[in-house]
Design a protein around this motif. Sequence first.
Motif, PDB file in Angstrom:
ATOM      1  N   ASN A   1       0.848  -1.017  -0.031  1.00 16.67           N
ATOM      2  CA  ASN A   1      -0.139   0.048   0.130  1.00 16.67           C
ATOM      3  C   ASN A   1       0.595   1.040   0.051  1.00 16.67           C
ATOM      4  N   ARG A   2       2.378   1.324   0.088  1.00 13.71           N
ATOM      5  CA  ARG A   2       3.458   2.121   0.181  1.00 13.71           C
ATOM      6  C   ARG A   2       4.562   1.935  -0.712  1.00 13.71           C
ATOM      7  N   MET A   3       4.702   3.121  -1.726  1.00 16.14           N
ATOM      8  CA  MET A   3       6.212   2.824  -2.329  1.00 16.14           C
ATOM      9  C   MET A   3       6.704   4.008  -2.445  1.00 16.14           C
ATOM     10  N   SER A   4       8.326   4.094  -2.075  1.00 19.01           N
ATOM     11  CA  SER A   4       8.555   5.499  -2.696  1.00 19.01           C
ATOM     12  C   SER A   4      10.013   5.056  -2.893  1.00 19.01           C
ATOM     13  N   VAL A   5      10.471   6.142  -3.829  1.00 17.02           N
ATOM     14  CA  VAL A   5      12.368   5.879  -4.106  1.00 17.02           C
ATOM     15  C   VAL A   5      13.242   7.204  -3.635  1.00 17.02           C
ATOM     16  N   ASN A   6      14.186   7.125  -3.662  1.00 21.76           N
ATOM     17  CA  ASN A   6      14.501   7.723  -3.100  1.00 21.76           C
ATOM     18  C   ASN A   6      15.121   8.623  -4.502  1.00 21.76           C
ATOM     19  N   ARG A   7      15.418  10.097  -3.639  1.00 21.74           N
ATOM     20  CA  ARG A   7      15.859  11.175  -4.821  1.00 21.74           C
ATOM     21  C   ARG A   7      17.348  10.230  -5.734  1.00 21.74           C
ATOM     22  N   GLU A   8      18.114  10.088  -5.157  1.00 24.85           N
ATOM     23  CA  GLU A   8      19.523   9.233  -5.885  1.00 24.85           C
ATOM     24  C   GLU A   8      19.209   8.157  -6.402  1.00 24.85           C
ATOM     25  N   ARG A   9      17.938   7.931  -6.431  1.00 25.05           N
ATOM     26  CA  ARG A   9      17.414   6.430  -6.584  1.00 25.05           C
ATOM     27  C   ARG A   9      18.472   5.102  -6.397  1.00 25.05           C
ATOM     28  N   THR A  10      19.074   5.141  -5.341  1.00 27.04           N
ATOM     29  CA  THR A  10      19.514   3.621  -4.774  1.00 27.04           C
ATOM     30  C   THR A  10      19.023   3.145  -4.040  1.00 27.04           C
TER      31      THR A  10
ATOM     32  N   CYS B   1       5.873  -0.468   1.634  1.00 23.20           N
ATOM     33  CA  CYS B   1       5.383  -0.633   3.262  1.00 23.20           C
ATOM     34  C   CYS B   1       4.340  -2.193   2.788  1.00 23.20           C
ATOM     35  N   TYR B   2       3.644  -2.717   3.553  1.00 23.53           N
ATOM     36  CA  TYR B   2       2.382  -3.843   3.730  1.00 23.53           C
ATOM     37  C   TYR B   2       1.572  -3.531   4.443  1.00 23.53           C
ATOM     38  N   ASP B   3       0.085  -3.660   4.150  1.00 18.68           N
ATOM     39  CA  ASP B   3      -0.258  -3.601   5.203  1.00 18.68           C
ATOM     40  C   ASP B   3      -0.947  -4.563   6.533  1.00 18.68           C
ATOM     41  N   ASP B   4      -0.210  -5.635   6.581  1.00 20.49           N
ATOM     42  CA  ASP B   4       0.284  -6.240   7.493  1.00 20.49           C
ATOM     43  C   ASP B   4       1.514  -5.602   8.916  1.00 20.49           C
ATOM     44  N   GLN B   5       1.979  -3.622   8.316  1.00 16.27           N
ATOM     45  CA  GLN B   5       2.271  -3.404   8.845  1.00 16.27           C
ATOM     46  C   GLN B   5       3.689  -3.358   8.771  1.00 16.27           C
TER      47      GLN B   5
ATOM     48  N   LEU C   1       9.004   7.644   4.424  1.00 13.83           N
ATOM     49  CA  LEU C   1      10.098   8.492   3.749  1.00 13.83           C
ATOM     50  C   LEU C   1      10.994   8.606   3.497  1.00 13.83           C
ATOM     51  N   PHE C   2      11.928   8.801   2.510  1.00 12.90           N
ATOM     52  CA  PHE C   2      13.354   9.016   2.761  1.00 12.90           C
ATOM     53  C   PHE C   2      13.419  10.358   3.549  1.00 12.90           C
ATOM     54  N   ILE C   3      14.392  10.720   4.139  1.00 14.65           N
ATOM     55  CA  ILE C   3      14.588  12.484   4.046  1.00 14.65           C
ATOM     56  C   ILE C   3      16.401  12.905   4.019  1.00 14.65           C
ATOM     57  N   GLY C   4      16.599  11.323   3.232  1.00 13.86           N
ATOM     58  CA  GLY C   4      17.964  11.802   3.000  1.00 13.86           C
ATOM     59  C   GLY C   4      18.625  10.801   2.062  1.00 13.86           C
ATOM     60  N   THR C   5      19.735  10.730   1.403  1.00 14.23           N
ATOM     61  CA  THR C   5      20.196   9.868   0.598  1.00 14.23           C
ATOM     62  C   THR C   5      20.024   8.203   1.434  1.00 14.23           C
ATOM     63  N   GLY C   6      20.742   7.855   2.968  1.00 17.15           N
ATOM     64  CA  GLY C   6      20.822   6.821   3.265  1.00 17.15           C
ATOM     65  C   GLY C   6      20.188   6.797   4.653  1.00 17.15           C
ATOM     66  N   GLN C   7      19.192   7.832   4.797  1.00 16.43           N
ATOM     67  CA  GLN C   7      18.289   7.567   6.068  1.00 16.43           C
ATOM     68  C   GLN C   7      16.479   7.644   5.539  1.00 16.43           C
TER      69      GLN C   7
END
Length: 595
Positions: free
Chosen positions: A7-16, A21-25, A59-65
């Motif tokens: 139910n959630r998917m995101s890729v960081n700005r650097e594409r690394t 995230c799934y509905d079972d938490q 959410l990504f808040i940095g390249t490795g964070q």
Amino acid sequence: MGDPFLNRMSVNRERTSMILCYDDQTCEWCELDDAGDVQAKHCLSDHWIGLGQTVQHVLFIGTGQVAAITKEKTERWIHVFQKEREHIRVIQTLSLKLPFPVMQLAWQDGQLQLLFAVRHRSGTVQIGLYDPVQEKAEWVTPELDNLQFVFWAKTEREIGVNVGGAGRVYFYGKANGSSREIPYQEYAYPVMDKQGDRIAVCIPMEDGFCPGWMSVQERVVHGSLEHSEPFSELIRIQLDVDQQHILCEGILRGKWQYIQYTLDGEKTFELCDYPGTLTQAVHSRDKQNLIGKYESITTAPVPARCRISESFGHITPLSVKHGDGPISNLVKQPETKYKHMRYGNAFIPYMDIHPEGKEQAVIYLHGGPHNCLLDSYSPVIARLYEAGVRVIGLNYPGSSGFGSDYKQRIQDDWGGVDADVIRLIREQVLGSYSAVSLYGVSYGAYLALLAAGRKPELWSNVVACAPFTDLSSLYAGGGAKLRSFLQTEIGELLQDKSALRDRSPLTYASALCEVDLQLVHGRNDQLCPVEQTEHLYREILKRKEPVEAKGRQLEMHIIDDLQHEVYAERIWAARAVHFLTQNRVIQPEQATKLR
């Protein structure tokens, strides 16, 4: 519920890296190579599942964070994760005292910042920044009507929003005065993205929307991009100043597509007319692939990539394992034909999924009213197809994806032309069928009940999920956001009590006794109140003897903890399809509560 649902998917700005995230938490941090393939996977959710917390935001808040917001009863927490070589560790856990919805998170100026929104009693919306360590907030916009958040340019300390069809970029910082003196730059068109001194805009056309861009200094719009026809809905534009191109994501004639242009206007890639739907896609690090969330009628959302060099857009699922089950193959989907029916001088688009030799049909009505039935995941349609039922997926007037005129066809006319089209589909497209049923969700459920109440003899079974049933009480009991929406959509009808009654399913409670009816609703639905369904159910029960005399089936299922959610139909799909495909005749029962 079956397998865990993405139910959630995101890729960081650097594409690394990519977050799933799934509905079972559960939540996984996946490392990506240059082409976007998964190279390694780390589990984040062990840090909150063991504590009984549910995830609200990751959410990504940095390249490795990565930052995650979780909730336990009335308490909320922020967990900050950092990648160090081959391991992921928690570097900070904070109690979140902010009572407002969080939109985005970022690591800025050496501290964690949360972008949040507040809806005031007047209906206006205001965006602010919150420091969870210092527990301090500052406004980055004043109170605005019809505010749509678009982007957060963190380095430049800018917020992009659209207000009343025009774009604004607000500049925030320590030198700001009062909330009403925050400086901003206004644009004639809605803003879509910003990179450096370039800003992407959406240019309204007669038949839709075209992408454009401009230099912030020159203020000259470049919009003569090579496109055979405008997007019916332009969802997103992504600028890449380094590569000198823009990637456009939108809907055209009811299908989701991507087009990439150079900044000079040359089309370099197009992904359209492919089976299924790819959304939220971004370029891989090598710029040769799109990475996004793929789904089809029979395929639940999975991470996938598409090679830009392949003009026909072959979609390949990314090799990701969740638990013990690998995600590696797409499920074969039914053949879907895109058709239309003439209605006066207009054409009504619909999807036709037609197993050969079958005699039962269901008209599927999406929510909205301004959504669009796409070739995307529907466990109800998939199960109906498996059961050998013909499905007509109707994009009734008011649906998006077919031009602005079609989208505005139901302005001040809810339950008018859209409900009439349902009747015509039954008579003209499915006239030879002896058994035709209706299935609808949200606004589609409202239409299903209205169409069945007006002409019960046309329908066998009706399933209405999360409907509203009385326009007058919906407006009277709604909050500022809902009341404002209804004033915009049906302002003229609100002044006519007779018209409101005629267009409310509650008025037809007696007639609804003549069809087999199943009502489904979430207890925590904040958009379409569950009381609307319960009221209709009670009114039908008052006519209990006619129901018994005609041998009609009546069910109501109230689902605890369920809100008005995307993909919620997977929760009730098996029960709804069983009801639609069975010609059982039983006596009405008391409401059944699902847990």
